[in-house]
Enzyme design. Structure first.
Site, PDB file in Angstrom:
ATOM      1  N   ALA A  69       0.873  -1.186   0.000  1.00  0.00           N
ATOM      2  CA  ALA A  69       0.000   0.000   0.000  1.00  0.00           C
ATOM      3  C   ALA A  69       0.905   1.229   0.000  1.00  0.00           C
ATOM      4  CB  ALA A  69      -0.865  -0.011   1.250  1.00  0.00           C
ATOM      5  N   GLY A 108       0.497  -5.184   0.698  1.00  0.00           N
ATOM      6  CA  GLY A 108      -0.617  -5.183  -0.262  1.00  0.00           C
ATOM      7  C   GLY A 108      -0.230  -5.767  -1.604  1.00  0.00           C
ATOM      8  N   GLU A 111      -0.699  -9.396  -1.129  1.00  0.00           N
ATOM      9  CA  GLU A 111      -2.151  -9.600  -0.960  1.00  0.00           C
ATOM     10  C   GLU A 111      -2.870  -9.494  -2.300  1.00  0.00           C
ATOM     11  OE1 GLU A 111      -2.236  -6.592   2.181  1.00  0.00           O
ATOM     12  OE2 GLU A 111      -3.286  -8.045   3.425  1.00  0.00           O
ATOM     13  N   GLU A 131       3.884  -5.627   7.356  1.00  0.00           N
ATOM     14  CA  GLU A 131       3.062  -4.616   8.027  1.00  0.00           C
ATOM     15  C   GLU A 131       3.377  -4.488   9.505  1.00  0.00           C
ATOM     16  OE1 GLU A 131       2.096  -6.792   5.865  1.00  0.00           O
ATOM     17  OE2 GLU A 131       0.641  -5.969   4.468  1.00  0.00           O
TER      18      GLU A 131
HETATM   19  N1  T1G Z   1       4.645   3.350  -0.100  1.00  0.00           N
HETATM   20  C1  T1G Z   1       5.141   4.552  -0.482  1.00  0.00           C
HETATM   21  N2  T1G Z   1       6.439   4.776  -0.802  1.00  0.00           N
HETATM   22  C2  T1G Z   1       7.266   3.718  -0.724  1.00  0.00           C
HETATM   23  C3  T1G Z   1       6.828   2.428  -0.331  1.00  0.00           C
HETATM   24  C4  T1G Z   1       5.444   2.277  -0.014  1.00  0.00           C
HETATM   25  N3  T1G Z   1       4.946   1.091   0.336  1.00  0.00           N
HETATM   26  N4  T1G Z   1       7.907   1.596  -0.355  1.00  0.00           N
HETATM   27  C5  T1G Z   1       8.954   2.333  -0.741  1.00  0.00           C
HETATM   28  N5  T1G Z   1       8.577   3.600  -0.969  1.00  0.00           N
HETATM   29  C6  T1G Z   1       9.434   4.703  -1.421  1.00  0.00           C
HETATM   30  C7  T1G Z   1      10.559   4.978  -0.443  1.00  0.00           C
HETATM   31  O1  T1G Z   1      10.117   5.865   0.567  1.00  0.00           O
HETATM   32  C8  T1G Z   1      11.587   5.599  -1.373  1.00  0.00           C
HETATM   33  O2  T1G Z   1      11.146   6.929  -1.608  1.00  0.00           O
HETATM   34  C9  T1G Z   1      11.405   4.839  -2.675  1.00  0.00           C
HETATM   35  O3  T1G Z   1      10.067   4.280  -2.615  1.00  0.00           O
HETATM   36  C10 T1G Z   1      12.400   3.722  -2.849  1.00  0.00           C
HETATM   37  O4  T1G Z   1      12.299   2.943  -1.652  1.00  0.00           O
HETATM   38  C11 T1G Z   1      -2.875  -3.033   3.073  1.00  0.00           C
HETATM   39  C12 T1G Z   1      -1.269  -1.776   4.812  1.00  0.00           C
HETATM   40  C13 T1G Z   1      10.156  -2.085  -1.594  1.00  0.00           C
HETATM   41  C14 T1G Z   1      12.043  -3.253  -0.422  1.00  0.00           C
HETATM   42  O5  T1G Z   1       6.293  -2.047   3.994  1.00  0.00           O
HETATM   43  O6  T1G Z   1      10.498  -2.276   2.034  1.00  0.00           O
HETATM   44  O7  T1G Z   1       0.790  -2.827   2.220  1.00  0.00           O
HETATM   45  O8  T1G Z   1      13.107   8.125  -0.518  1.00  0.00           O
HETATM   46  O9  T1G Z   1      14.639   3.485  -0.918  1.00  0.00           O
HETATM   47  O10 T1G Z   1      15.895   0.097  -0.931  1.00  0.00           O
HETATM   48  O11 T1G Z   1      -1.846  -4.858   4.053  1.00  0.00           O
HETATM   49  O12 T1G Z   1      11.050   0.317  -0.225  1.00  0.00           O
HETATM   50  O13 T1G Z   1      13.071   7.682  -3.009  1.00  0.00           O
HETATM   51  O14 T1G Z   1      11.453   9.337  -1.994  1.00  0.00           O
HETATM   52  O15 T1G Z   1      13.266   1.684   0.247  1.00  0.00           O
HETATM   53  O16 T1G Z   1      15.040  -0.605  -3.271  1.00  0.00           O
HETATM   54  C15 T1G Z   1       3.811  -2.725   3.072  1.00  0.00           C
HETATM   55  C16 T1G Z   1       8.104  -0.870   2.194  1.00  0.00           C
HETATM   56  C17 T1G Z   1       3.085  -1.423   3.127  1.00  0.00           C
HETATM   57  C18 T1G Z   1       7.312  -2.122   1.852  1.00  0.00           C
HETATM   58  C19 T1G Z   1      12.467  -1.295  -1.924  1.00  0.00           C
HETATM   59  N6  T1G Z   1       4.982  -2.604   2.250  1.00  0.00           N
HETATM   60  N7  T1G Z   1       9.148  -0.639   1.218  1.00  0.00           N
HETATM   61  O17 T1G Z   1      13.641  -0.969  -1.221  1.00  0.00           O
HETATM   62  O18 T1G Z   1      14.094   1.348  -2.151  1.00  0.00           O
HETATM   63  S1  T1G Z   1       1.694  -1.502   4.191  1.00  0.00           S
HETATM   64  C20 T1G Z   1       6.155  -2.239   2.794  1.00  0.00           C
HETATM   65  C21 T1G Z   1      10.300  -1.367   1.260  1.00  0.00           C
HETATM   66  C22 T1G Z   1       0.591  -2.483   3.341  1.00  0.00           C
HETATM   67  C23 T1G Z   1      -1.554  -3.705   3.309  1.00  0.00           C
HETATM   68  C24 T1G Z   1      -0.607  -2.906   4.128  1.00  0.00           C
HETATM   69  C25 T1G Z   1      11.352  -0.969   0.277  1.00  0.00           C
HETATM   70  C26 T1G Z   1      11.480  -1.925  -0.930  1.00  0.00           C
HETATM   71  P1  T1G Z   1      12.262   8.097  -1.803  1.00  0.00           P
HETATM   72  P2  T1G Z   1      13.636   2.388  -1.005  1.00  0.00           P
HETATM   73  P3  T1G Z   1      14.768  -0.056  -1.909  1.00  0.00           P
END
Ligand code: T1G
Length: 699
Positions: A69, A108, A111, A131
């Protein structure tokens, strides 16, 4: 020419005969923001209404399938359609609907895959439900659909650990149905054809029953109750997964409510602050400028820190020349690096073959001239300014022009060290935290004359070492240790005034610290603080209550903590027990100072300790030693074991508010006006109603 219909900016449909491809394209990580959600729902609804395609395949453009998400939407008013609703539309599709997963399909993103009727993975993919690391739980069917495929134990493990699962394990556990290589669009076309040929079976995940496992649920619930009573979402995860043994619609309701409840907790706010803060600290102009090439590193000092730093560099694939003054020291250094690498192998972080190759990149030497060809030297010797200045004077002539000269000093003046050379522009502080190959924090201490490309090189090195680099200015203790000195004093005052060390530790462990300050002191070695107090003796403020009496007397007995078998606690076979001798020392010091002990509640202890931490943290921001409050927060999350769900000292301060903090300081100042003084920044924030979050935005 393929028939491509752009549903919106981020979702398109490509029609190829009986096959329809839905492409998600929302760089950089295809987060499922509102446009993606709306587009997906519209695309699936439209194709079902048309009813011409006989199979639909969803894939994503770019480096990864949907990474979750859109976290930037959290804490803001929800924008429909909600992810679970989109996934229910997808699962209900009468046309077989499959997904092609590559890169990191997390939260997500996974999911989304689970809501399709089959999942095809591309080699190298990783899936996860992280999450929990955001103070949440999977809120779009993950707790309901995953157990149906993997069983309850595996689903509990994935949801509670937040770990990423690799391609092979995902296939073995039924998360994906097929594992192939290739480009996502090509794989989508091929897989769609396989569905039409009948060689790739499809089924709705909701048609699969979760195998009950009451034991796994009960054991996990009991473990969490014992280990994480203060956390919110882990317990909700167990409840939601338990509901997956019933009808999907009912389970989804349980999950949804739990998700909404977790979204409204301060823990979610703290952990998302941590997520973005980890990225924000290197998102500064100085970190983005041109950096110098670092192909070979020299480390001076084979002690705990030097060998930890050498290990960290070796694990990042950087050859290291380790320098010591005597063979026994060098042998100890090599042995420690070897032990560290063997530890990485036993933890499954390094293969045995890779361990041998990594160790082969270490070249020990007793001759400093062997540093002539390195690109960066990291000095990690005894914390003595004269010793360091002597070393930097030698490096000044030994090292090639352009080589970076860094000190791992944890508090000494890097400007003074630089002045021992004629190349101050090449000198910087790189303050690692012990154990240096494990702790992720790296304070990048920028001296007055440090060149911009040397600063950028420090950040580039932090990234290569998978560390969190935080910019710090030069002062005694930089960011973390300077603030530590203050809240440590408060812990000592609390003990002098009536609390016991174990009560202080227990109160702070209840706040969320993994260990209270006295246990931390015993672990690190009480002699370190003892040396610091001696070092500062001449410059100590005579009006300030001396906080070190008890600790000094413990050290005078030679009780330095774990390494001597006793300190504040006695360390035998079982759990550490409070040292009764310490209670006698405390009584004696109180008697000498005429202190009548009083009682403190756990909340009193937490409030004083945290207020002292926040006060000095505010001063560190005020004088620019830290550029922003978020920099201080990340120092404490990644270097000092500050509870992640609290977001860091200044994020936590915003939950109290500047006005209330000032009231507390005024109350405490009645007892000790010299120590409890309100920082000007806090007074300004109270006056104009700003928060530390505002300062982060404004910086
Ligand atoms: N939403 C918005 N921005 C995100 C994002 C996300 N989920 N994930 C990464 N970014 C941005 C990050 O801030 C950075 O921005 C750029 O993308 C590159 O990320 C309903 C509620 C995918 C392994 O927790 O683990 O789904 O600094 O530097 O090292 O059940 O990003 O460039 O402006 O980290 O290659 C669950 C979180 C959400 C994954 C890539 N998902 N992201 O790593 O790049 S909650 C997560 C990561 C959810 C549902 C629930 C990592 C990555 P900027 P990065 P990276």
């Amino acid at each position: 020419m393929p028939d491509i219909e752009q549903i919106n900016d981020q979702i398109s449909i490509e029609r190829q005969g009986d096959i329809a491809l839905i492409c998600i394209n929302n760089p950089p990580v295809n987060a499922s923001g509102q446009i993606v959600r709306q587009g997906l729902q519209d695309a699936v609804t439209r194709l079902n209404a048309e009813n011409t395609a006989r199979v639909i395949a969803i894939y994503a453009a770019g480096r990864t399938f949907v990474a979750g998400a859109d976290i930037t939407e959290f804490g803001k008013p929800p924008q429909p359609p909600a992810l679970p609703d989109v996934f229910n539309v997808m699962e209900a599709s009468t046309i077989p609907l499959i997904s092609v997963i590559h890169g990191t399909a997390l939260g997500g993103g996974l999911e989304l895959g689970l809501a399709t009727h089959a999942r095809v993975g591309i080699e190298g993919l990783r899936v996860g439900l992280p999450e929990i690391n955001l103070g949440l739980l999977p809120g779009a069917g993950g707790t309901q659909r995953l157990p149906r495929l993997t069983g309850i134990p595996f689903a509990l493990d994935m949801c509670l650990s937040g770990r990423q699962v690799g391609a092979k394990e995902a296939l073995e556990n039924g998360i994906i149905d097929l594992l192939v290589s290739g480009d996502p669009r090509d794989v989508a076309l091929t897989a769609a054809q396989q569905v039409l040929d009948g060689t790739l079976p499809t089924r709705r995940t909701s048609e699969v029953e979760t195998q009950p496992d009451d034991n796994a649920l009960a054991e996990t619930a009991a473990m969490l109750k014992a280990k994480q009573p203060h956390m919110f979402s882990p317990h909700k995860i167990v409840e939601a997964i338990a509901a997956s043994t019933g009808p999907l619609a009912d389970g989804l309701k349980v999950e949804r409510q739990a998700f909404i409840d977790s979204m409204n907790t301060p823990q979610r706010a703290g952990m998302i602050h941590a997520f973005f803060g980890e990225r924000a600290v290197s998102n500064i102009p100085e970190a983005k400028g041109p950096a110098r090439e670092i192909a070979k590193i020299g480390v001076i000092g084979g002690g705990t820190m030097g060998s930890g730093i050498a290990t960290s560099c070796l694990l990042a694939g950087i050859p290291v020349r380790l320098i010591e003054v005597a063979q026994d020291g060098l042998d100890r250094g090599i042995a420690t690096v070897t032990k560290n690498l063997d530890g990485a192998v036993s933890r499954g972080k390094l293969s045995p073959e890779k361990r041998d190759a990594t160790l082969a990149m270490l070249t020990p030497s007793l001759v400093m001239d062997d540093l002539a060809d390195v690109d960066l030297v990291i000095e990690a010797v005894f914390e003595n300014m004269d010793v360091k200045k002597d070393i930097f004077g030698k490096l000044n002539t030994i090292c090639k022009p352009g080589a970076i000269l860094a000190s791992n000093t944890s508090y000494l003046d890097v400007n003074e060290i630089a002045a021992a050379t004629t190349r101050a522009q090449d000198v910087i502080g790189l303050h690692f935290f012990s154990p240096a190959h494990v702790m992720r924090l790296l304070e990048i201490v920028v001296a007055d004359k440090t060149a911009p490309d040397v600063v950028a090189s420090g950040f580039a090195l932090a990234k290569r070492l998978k560390k969190v680099g935080v910019r710090a200015g030069v002062c005694d203790g930089f960011i973390g240790n300077r603030i530590l000195a203050h809240y440590s004093k408060t812990a000592s005052y609390l003990v002098l005034d009536g609390a016991t060390p174990q009560q202080v530790d227990a109160a702070l462990e209840g706040f969320g610290f993994a260990m209270g300050p006295h246990k931390v002191g015993d672990l690190a070695g009480l002699d370190i603080g003892w040396m610091t107090r001696k070092r500062k003796a001449e410059t100590r403020d005579p009006n300030e209550r001396y906080a070190g009496d008890v600790a000094d007397r413990i050290c005078e007995h030679g009780w330095f903590g774990r390494k001597t078998g006793q300190g504040y606690y006695i360390y035998n076979a079982g759990a550490p027990i409070p040292n009764p001798e310490v209670a006698n020392i405390i009584d004696a010091v109180r008697a000498e100072k005429g202190i009548t002990p009083r009682t403190f509640t756990d909340q009193d202890i937490i409030d004083r300790y945290m207020t002292a931490m926040i006060c000095e943290a505010a001063r560190v921001v005020e004088d620019g030693t830290a550029r922003r409050p978020v920099d201080v927060d990340m120092v404490f999350l990644f270097g000092y074991g500050f509870p992640r769900h609290r977001g860091g000292p200044l994020h936590y301060a915003d939950t109290i508010g500047a006005a209330e903090l000032l009231t507390r300081i005024k109350t405490y100042a009645v007892e000790d006006a010299n120590y409890w003084q309100a920082p000007a920044l806090l007074e300004k924030m109270a006056a104009d109603g700003t928060t530390f979050a505002d300062l982060n935005k404004g910086a």
